[in-house]
Write a protein that holds these residues in place. Sequence first.
Motif, PDB file in Angstrom:
ATOM      1  N   ALA A 135       0.838  -1.206   0.000  1.00  0.00           N
ATOM      2  CA  ALA A 135       0.000   0.000   0.000  1.00  0.00           C
ATOM      3  C   ALA A 135       0.865   1.246   0.000  1.00  0.00           C
ATOM      4  O   ALA A 135       2.088   1.182  -0.003  1.00  0.00           O
ATOM      5  N   MET A 136       0.207   2.377  -0.016  1.00  0.00           N
ATOM      6  CA  MET A 136       0.830   3.693   0.114  1.00  0.00           C
ATOM      7  C   MET A 136       0.047   4.447   1.186  1.00  0.00           C
ATOM      8  O   MET A 136      -0.906   3.956   1.741  1.00  0.00           O
ATOM      9  N   GLY A 137       0.448   5.709   1.420  1.00  0.00           N
ATOM     10  CA  GLY A 137      -0.348   6.557   2.305  1.00  0.00           C
ATOM     11  C   GLY A 137       0.393   6.975   3.554  1.00  0.00           C
ATOM     12  O   GLY A 137       1.231   6.239   4.075  1.00  0.00           O
ATOM     13  N   GLY A 138       0.080   8.157   4.041  1.00  0.00           N
ATOM     14  CA  GLY A 138       0.667   8.642   5.280  1.00  0.00           C
ATOM     15  C   GLY A 138       1.885   9.513   5.107  1.00  0.00           C
ATOM     16  O   GLY A 138       2.344  10.136   6.062  1.00  0.00           O
ATOM     17  N   GLY A 139       2.441   9.567   3.890  1.00  0.00           N
ATOM     18  CA  GLY A 139       3.641  10.370   3.685  1.00  0.00           C
ATOM     19  C   GLY A 139       3.410  11.850   3.911  1.00  0.00           C
ATOM     20  O   GLY A 139       4.261  12.550   4.469  1.00  0.00           O
ATOM     21  N   ALA A 140       2.264  12.360   3.487  1.00  0.00           N
ATOM     22  CA  ALA A 140       1.950  13.776   3.665  1.00  0.00           C
ATOM     23  C   ALA A 140       1.911  14.134   5.149  1.00  0.00           C
ATOM     24  O   ALA A 140       2.398  15.193   5.564  1.00  0.00           O
ATOM     25  N   HIS A 141       1.341  13.239   5.947  1.00  0.00           N
ATOM     26  CA  HIS A 141       1.229  13.499   7.382  1.00  0.00           C
ATOM     27  C   HIS A 141       2.560  13.269   8.088  1.00  0.00           C
ATOM     28  O   HIS A 141       2.913  13.999   9.015  1.00  0.00           O
ATOM     29  N   LEU A 142       3.313  12.260   7.634  1.00  0.00           N
ATOM     30  CA  LEU A 142       4.637  12.026   8.209  1.00  0.00           C
ATOM     31  C   LEU A 142       5.548  13.212   7.923  1.00  0.00           C
ATOM     32  O   LEU A 142       6.352  13.613   8.773  1.00  0.00           O
ATOM     33  N   GLN A 143       5.412  13.801   6.735  1.00  0.00           N
ATOM     34  CA  GLN A 143       6.245  14.942   6.360  1.00  0.00           C
ATOM     35  C   GLN A 143       5.869  16.199   7.127  1.00  0.00           C
ATOM     36  O   GLN A 143       6.629  17.156   7.167  1.00  0.00           O
ATOM     37  N   ARG A 144       4.694  16.197   7.746  1.00  0.00           N
ATOM     38  CA  ARG A 144       4.316  17.295   8.639  1.00  0.00           C
ATOM     39  C   ARG A 144       5.035  17.164   9.987  1.00  0.00           C
ATOM     40  O   ARG A 144       5.129  18.120  10.745  1.00  0.00           O
ATOM     41  N   MET A 145       5.557  15.956  10.250  1.00  0.00           N
ATOM     42  CA  MET A 145       6.243  15.692  11.507  1.00  0.00           C
ATOM     43  C   MET A 145       7.763  15.721  11.365  1.00  0.00           C
ATOM     44  O   MET A 145       8.469  16.232  12.240  1.00  0.00           O
ATOM     45  N   PHE A 146       8.274  15.174  10.254  1.00  0.00           N
ATOM     46  CA  PHE A 146       9.706  14.973  10.102  1.00  0.00           C
ATOM     47  C   PHE A 146      10.228  15.573   8.794  1.00  0.00           C
ATOM     48  O   PHE A 146       9.457  15.787   7.856  1.00  0.00           O
ATOM     49  N   PRO A 147      11.544  15.803   8.679  1.00  0.00           N
ATOM     50  CA  PRO A 147      12.128  16.328   7.445  1.00  0.00           C
ATOM     51  C   PRO A 147      11.968  15.353   6.279  1.00  0.00           C
ATOM     52  O   PRO A 147      11.779  14.143   6.479  1.00  0.00           O
ATOM     53  N   VAL A 148      12.061  15.891   5.068  1.00  0.00           N
ATOM     54  CA  VAL A 148      11.799  15.113   3.857  1.00  0.00           C
ATOM     55  C   VAL A 148      12.650  13.854   3.777  1.00  0.00           C
ATOM     56  O   VAL A 148      12.138  12.753   3.519  1.00  0.00           O
ATOM     57  N   GLN A 149      13.961  13.966   3.978  1.00  0.00           N
ATOM     58  CA  GLN A 149      14.818  12.790   3.815  1.00  0.00           C
ATOM     59  C   GLN A 149      14.558  11.735   4.889  1.00  0.00           C
ATOM     60  O   GLN A 149      14.660  10.532   4.627  1.00  0.00           O
ATOM     61  N   LYS A 150      14.219  12.157   6.102  1.00  0.00           N
ATOM     62  CA  LYS A 150      13.870  11.200   7.151  1.00  0.00           C
ATOM     63  C   LYS A 150      12.598  10.448   6.773  1.00  0.00           C
ATOM     64  O   LYS A 150      12.496   9.226   6.954  1.00  0.00           O
ATOM     65  N   VAL A 151      11.636  11.170   6.206  1.00  0.00           N
ATOM     66  CA  VAL A 151      10.395  10.543   5.766  1.00  0.00           C
ATOM     67  C   VAL A 151      10.683   9.484   4.710  1.00  0.00           C
ATOM     68  O   VAL A 151      10.159   8.364   4.762  1.00  0.00           O
ATOM     69  N   ARG A 152      11.525   9.825   3.744  1.00  0.00           N
ATOM     70  CA  ARG A 152      11.805   8.884   2.665  1.00  0.00           C
ATOM     71  C   ARG A 152      12.578   7.668   3.177  1.00  0.00           C
ATOM     72  O   ARG A 152      12.326   6.537   2.745  1.00  0.00           O
ATOM     73  N   TYR A 153      13.480   7.883   4.097  1.00  0.00           N
ATOM     74  CA  TYR A 153      14.194   6.744   4.693  1.00  0.00           C
ATOM     75  C   TYR A 153      13.206   5.811   5.394  1.00  0.00           C
ATOM     76  O   TYR A 153      13.237   4.588   5.195  1.00  0.00           O
ATOM     77  N   MET A 154      12.324   6.387   6.202  1.00  0.00           N
ATOM     78  CA  MET A 154      11.351   5.568   6.922  1.00  0.00           C
ATOM     79  C   MET A 154      10.419   4.841   5.950  1.00  0.00           C
ATOM     80  O   MET A 154      10.081   3.670   6.145  1.00  0.00           O
ATOM     81  N   TYR A 155      10.013   5.533   4.907  1.00  0.00           N
ATOM     82  CA  TYR A 155       9.068   4.975   3.942  1.00  0.00           C
ATOM     83  C   TYR A 155       9.703   3.833   3.146  1.00  0.00           C
ATOM     84  O   TYR A 155       9.117   2.759   2.979  1.00  0.00           O
ATOM     85  N   PHE A 156      10.910   4.053   2.634  1.00  0.00           N
ATOM     86  CA  PHE A 156      11.565   3.066   1.773  1.00  0.00           C
ATOM     87  C   PHE A 156      12.040   1.836   2.541  1.00  0.00           C
ATOM     88  O   PHE A 156      12.035   0.725   2.012  1.00  0.00           O
ATOM     89  N   THR A 157      12.501   2.036   3.786  1.00  0.00           N
ATOM     90  CA  THR A 157      13.068   0.921   4.556  1.00  0.00           C
ATOM     91  C   THR A 157      12.058   0.252   5.474  1.00  0.00           C
ATOM     92  O   THR A 157      12.224  -0.916   5.829  1.00  0.00           O
ATOM     93  N   GLY A 158      11.041   0.999   5.902  1.00  0.00           N
ATOM     94  CA  GLY A 158      10.109   0.471   6.888  1.00  0.00           C
ATOM     95  C   GLY A 158      10.650   0.564   8.302  1.00  0.00           C
ATOM     96  O   GLY A 158       9.995   0.132   9.260  1.00  0.00           O
ATOM     97  N   ASP A 159      11.863   1.106   8.463  1.00  0.00           N
ATOM     98  CA  ASP A 159      12.447   1.236   9.802  1.00  0.00           C
ATOM     99  C   ASP A 159      11.639   2.212  10.657  1.00  0.00           C
ATOM    100  O   ASP A 159      11.106   3.206  10.152  1.00  0.00           O
ATOM    101  N   MET A 160      11.596   1.931  11.955  1.00  0.00           N
ATOM    102  CA  MET A 160      10.871   2.794  12.887  1.00  0.00           C
ATOM    103  C   MET A 160      11.851   3.693  13.635  1.00  0.00           C
ATOM    104  O   MET A 160      13.044   3.393  13.726  1.00  0.00           O
TER     105      MET A 160
END
Length: 257
Positions: A135-160
């Motif tokens: 699935a997708m989703g949540g990136g817009a809201h995650l990016q309201r919390m964290f910087p762009v590159q941190k969001v992409r790292y979390m999204y691509f890796t699934g790391d918490m």
Amino acid sequence: MTKPYKVAIEGGIAELVFDHPPVNAFSSKGWADIAAEIEGLGENDDVRVIIVAAEGRGFCAGVDIKELAEDDNLIVKVNKGNYDTFKAIHLNPKPVIVAVHGFVLGGGIGISGAADIIVASECARFGVPEVDRGAMGGGAHLQRMFPVQKVRYMYFTGDMIDAQEAYRLGAVERVVPRDELRVTAREIAAKIADKSPRMIRIAKEALTGIEDGNLENKYRSEQGFTLEAYTSPDSQEARDSFVEKRDASFATEKEQG
């Protein structure tokens, strides 16, 4: 059917507490009920501040993957429930404080990213496992919390990331022991509830109006990609492997044609 949460109002503070074992993962109807409840609290003159918290092992694991594995046509209803819930928080006329513990995943990220203030327990961990669930989703809201590159790292890796890292990055207002979480949220809520309701409403509307971009439009765009993802065989394989507790097996895009 019992709703997956409970609500209490006292002293101008409404507490909506998720209570849907084992992991506070909600069905399409559950998300619709949550959205309607939060919207209704925003219209209630007895409410000045809203707290969203949870019982159980973690704050929210997002959507009910098993429901979608059984009927992937429900993705449209799930998407709408998520969209309506996050919008009801972000555009609510009342400030919304989210008190999170344990896992904060998927829809839990959407709720947190839509909120005005986040308080976290020391055990809280934030993540977006959508890629591993097809699935997708949540990136817009995650990016309201964290910087762009941190969001992409979390999204691509699934790391918490944990509560202390979220605090360091500015998303979390306070990190407290688990048994102090809701007390801390109520203390902050009480400070806000003691102020002029009209001034707070105006302040929230003004602050939302000066945000960079339209959160709802950005999330709606993401949801289009969620629907695209669900047309892929990989999406079904991801959900099936999750439900069956096995490793997923994906073909290359060339092999899929």
